[in-house]
Enzyme design. Structure first.
Site, mmCIF file in Angstrom:
data_model
loop_
_atom_site.group_PDB
_atom_site.id
_atom_site.type_symbol
_atom_site.label_atom_id
_atom_site.label_comp_id
_atom_site.label_asym_id
_atom_site.label_seq_id
_atom_site.Cartn_x
_atom_site.Cartn_y
_atom_site.Cartn_z
ATOM 1 N N CYS A 156 16.197 82.018 2.194
ATOM 2 C CA CYS A 156 16.555 83.400 2.757
ATOM 3 C C CYS A 156 17.180 84.262 1.944
ATOM 4 O O CYS A 156 17.472 85.494 2.045
ATOM 5 C CB CYS A 156 17.215 83.237 4.026
ATOM 6 S SG CYS A 156 16.133 82.658 5.271
HETATM 7 N N1 COA Z 1 13.840 77.109 24.984
HETATM 8 C C1 COA Z 1 14.653 76.626 25.947
HETATM 9 N N2 COA Z 1 15.905 75.667 25.861
HETATM 10 C C2 COA Z 1 15.970 75.451 24.548
HETATM 11 C C3 COA Z 1 15.112 75.847 23.465
HETATM 12 C C4 COA Z 1 13.972 76.643 23.943
HETATM 13 N N3 COA Z 1 13.053 77.130 22.866
HETATM 14 N N4 COA Z 1 15.499 75.437 22.417
HETATM 15 C C5 COA Z 1 16.590 74.591 22.778
HETATM 16 N N5 COA Z 1 16.967 74.847 24.093
HETATM 17 C C6 COA Z 1 17.787 74.230 24.873
HETATM 18 C C7 COA Z 1 18.295 72.927 24.238
HETATM 19 O O1 COA Z 1 17.670 71.619 24.662
HETATM 20 C C8 COA Z 1 19.803 72.815 24.708
HETATM 21 O O2 COA Z 1 20.026 72.210 25.864
HETATM 22 P P1 COA Z 1 21.234 71.343 26.449
HETATM 23 O O3 COA Z 1 22.406 72.195 26.390
HETATM 24 O O4 COA Z 1 20.861 70.907 27.642
HETATM 25 O O5 COA Z 1 21.224 70.092 25.391
HETATM 26 C C9 COA Z 1 20.510 74.077 24.549
HETATM 27 O O6 COA Z 1 19.078 75.224 24.676
HETATM 28 C C10 COA Z 1 21.233 74.493 23.468
HETATM 29 O O7 COA Z 1 20.332 74.195 22.262
HETATM 30 P P2 COA Z 1 20.842 74.574 20.757
HETATM 31 O O8 COA Z 1 19.873 74.025 19.918
HETATM 32 O O9 COA Z 1 22.083 74.066 20.782
HETATM 33 O O10 COA Z 1 20.967 76.226 20.820
HETATM 34 P P3 COA Z 1 21.843 77.091 20.134
HETATM 35 O O11 COA Z 1 22.362 77.981 21.077
HETATM 36 O O12 COA Z 1 22.627 76.557 18.883
HETATM 37 O O13 COA Z 1 20.539 78.273 19.410
HETATM 38 C C11 COA Z 1 19.661 78.516 17.342
HETATM 39 C C12 COA Z 1 19.566 78.006 18.505
HETATM 40 C C13 COA Z 1 18.687 78.199 16.470
HETATM 41 C C14 COA Z 1 18.861 80.013 17.784
HETATM 42 C C15 COA Z 1 20.970 78.780 16.699
HETATM 43 O O14 COA Z 1 21.613 77.709 16.611
HETATM 44 C C16 COA Z 1 21.072 79.401 15.491
HETATM 45 O O15 COA Z 1 20.221 80.757 15.255
HETATM 46 N N6 COA Z 1 21.437 78.837 14.447
HETATM 47 C C17 COA Z 1 21.409 79.386 13.095
HETATM 48 C C18 COA Z 1 20.219 79.375 12.369
HETATM 49 C C19 COA Z 1 19.932 80.143 11.297
HETATM 50 O O16 COA Z 1 20.444 81.070 11.038
HETATM 51 N N7 COA Z 1 19.327 79.437 10.326
HETATM 52 C C20 COA Z 1 19.011 80.139 9.123
HETATM 53 C C21 COA Z 1 17.487 79.949 8.870
HETATM 54 S S1 COA Z 1 17.674 81.269 7.507
#
Ligand code: COA
Length: 373
Positions: A156
């Site tokens: 990225c």
């Molecule tokens: N739909 C519904 N629920 C979902 C889901 C989906 N698609 N994906 C995950 N969940 C649920 C999980 O099961 C979890 O449930 P629980 O609390 O009962 O265990 C909850 O949502 C939180 O999951 P989590 O993965 O911890 O979510 P998050 O708040 O961390 O958000 C991202 C996920 C990926 C959006 C976030 O972590 C992020 O953006 N991180 C940085 C990523 C990034 O910038 N990467 C760089 C790439 S260049």
């Protein structure tokens, strides 16, 4: 040492748009089918039941509302969940070069140049469609550019690494004008069957012209006041795809050959790294963050961008200071900060200072300080 300026940018947006609702409907149909087909194994505890995704979760957790893609049909087919981008014969222009050229033409035009004025082409992107010959050389050939071209990949952060490379080339006098292109068909590396990440990415291409200030003639020029890059190894964002591991013993691709991440860890570790990079770079350049008119951040997650901007400015921020395009485009890898710059820089006045910043796998981060001339 010459002064490098950005004199033009271009953006290619693919024709197809997918809303969160459409994406989730396809994903949930896949989940229902998988769970029905594996009901016995799930009941016996041999396979884990898959969970539905939710459009509300996606928007709340990431800020993404929709994304543009090269192919919608394959992505939304529950039996496939993968774009249909047919392979082209070697006699035809490759799809990555094609979308790169669309963005490049706009950038060249905005800079008041023709392709014949360009000396070098850099493709800086995370999703290359082949190792060689370089897609940059293909673009060079298609546009009739006399000079050189090469591809580089810093995930990225590719655009800021590409910008620094182009600036160094121009500043040293090795070339007068460089075209830096970021064609990102991120739908190709995204695992649309993975609930945790199926919503993250979109497709796009951006292009930037970097040239020596002494000959630049564009109406809109941005002097590059400084560039800084940083990397720090991490496995938290990874894609193991490569020619050494094309398939398993049965000839089937494995999920780790696509994008995988530990999203929470990425969030926690990358935010301070990026904020430190920006504040350190500004301070070493003799600039106060309060004097920054705008920052064009990599577009990965709305909460990450808000936190980084708050740390830099040490106050609450708004969309004027920190434009967001992620809601419409999703994460377009290296192109995200360039899209934000392309769409939201024209209103800045001569003398205004801004900062373009990327971050991502590696970890990697780059900061480019710009002043409107
Ligand atoms: N739909 C519904 N629920 C979902 C889901 C989906 N698609 N994906 C995950 N969940 C649920 C999980 O099961 C979890 O449930 P629980 O609390 O009962 O265990 C909850 O949502 C939180 O999951 P989590 O993965 O911890 O979510 P998050 O708040 O961390 O958000 C991202 C996920 C990926 C959006 C976030 O972590 C992020 O953006 N991180 C940085 C990523 C990034 O910038 N990467 C760089 C790439 S260049």
């Amino acid at each position: 040492m010459k002064t490098a300026v950005i004199s033009g940018t271009g953006l290619y947006t693919p024709p197809h748009k997918i809303s969160n609702e459409e994406l989730v409907t396809a994903f949930n149909a896949f989940v229902d089918r998988f769970n029905a087909e594996n009901a016995a194994a799930i009941a016996a505890g041999e396979i884990e039941e898959l969970q539905h995704s939710s459009a509300e979760f996606i928007e709340k957790a990431s800020g993404v509302k929709s994304r543009f893609v090269m192919d919608k049909k394959g992505v939304l087919d529950p039996e496939r969940l993968c774009p249909i981008i047919p392979e082209r014969s070697n006699d035809n222009i490759s799809v990555l070069a094609e979308i790169g050229i669309a963005a490049a033409k706009e950038a060249i035009n905005n800079a008041g140049l023709t392709a014949q004025d360009i000396d070098g082409v850099i493709i800086a992107a995370s999703n290359m469609q082949r190792p060689y010959p370089a897609m940059a050389i293909e673009i060079q050939n298609a546009l009739g550019i006399d000079g050189f071209g090469f591809d580089m990949n810093v995930a990225c952060s590719s655009a800021t690494f590409g910008l620094q490379t182009a600036c160094d080339i121009v500043r040293s006098g090795s070339a007068q004008r460089v075209l830096m292109v970021n064609p990102e068909i991120c739908s190709g590396h995204l695992n649309f069957r993975d609930r945790d990440s199926h919503f993250i990415f979109g497709d796009v291409a951006t292009a930037v012209i970097i040239e020596s200030a002494d000959t630049a003639k564009s109406d809109t020029q941005w002097e590059v006041l400084g560039t800084r890059l940083r990397t720090s190894f991490s496995n938290n964002i990874r894609n193991n795809f490569g020619f050494l591991n094309r398939c398993d013993e049965n000839g089937i691709g494995k999920p780790d050959k696509l994008f995988v991440q530990e999203g929470r860890k990425v969030f926690k570790e990358v935010v301070p790294m990026v904020a430190d990079l920006i504040t350190g770079h500004l301070s070493d350049t003799g600039l106060d963050p309060a004097g920054l008119r705008r920052i064009w951040l990599h577009q990965a997650n709305i909460h990450m961008n808000i936190m980084i901007a708050k740390k830099v400015f040490n106050r609450d921020i708004d969309s004027d200071t920190t434009p967001i395009i992620l809601d419409e485009y999703a994460n377009t890898s290296s192109a995200g900060s360039v899209i934000a710059f392309h769409k939201y820089s024209q209103d800045l006045k001569p003398g205004d200072t801004g900062l373009l910043c990327s971050f991502g796998a590696g970890y990697s981060a780059g900061s480019i300080i710009l002043r409107r001339r």
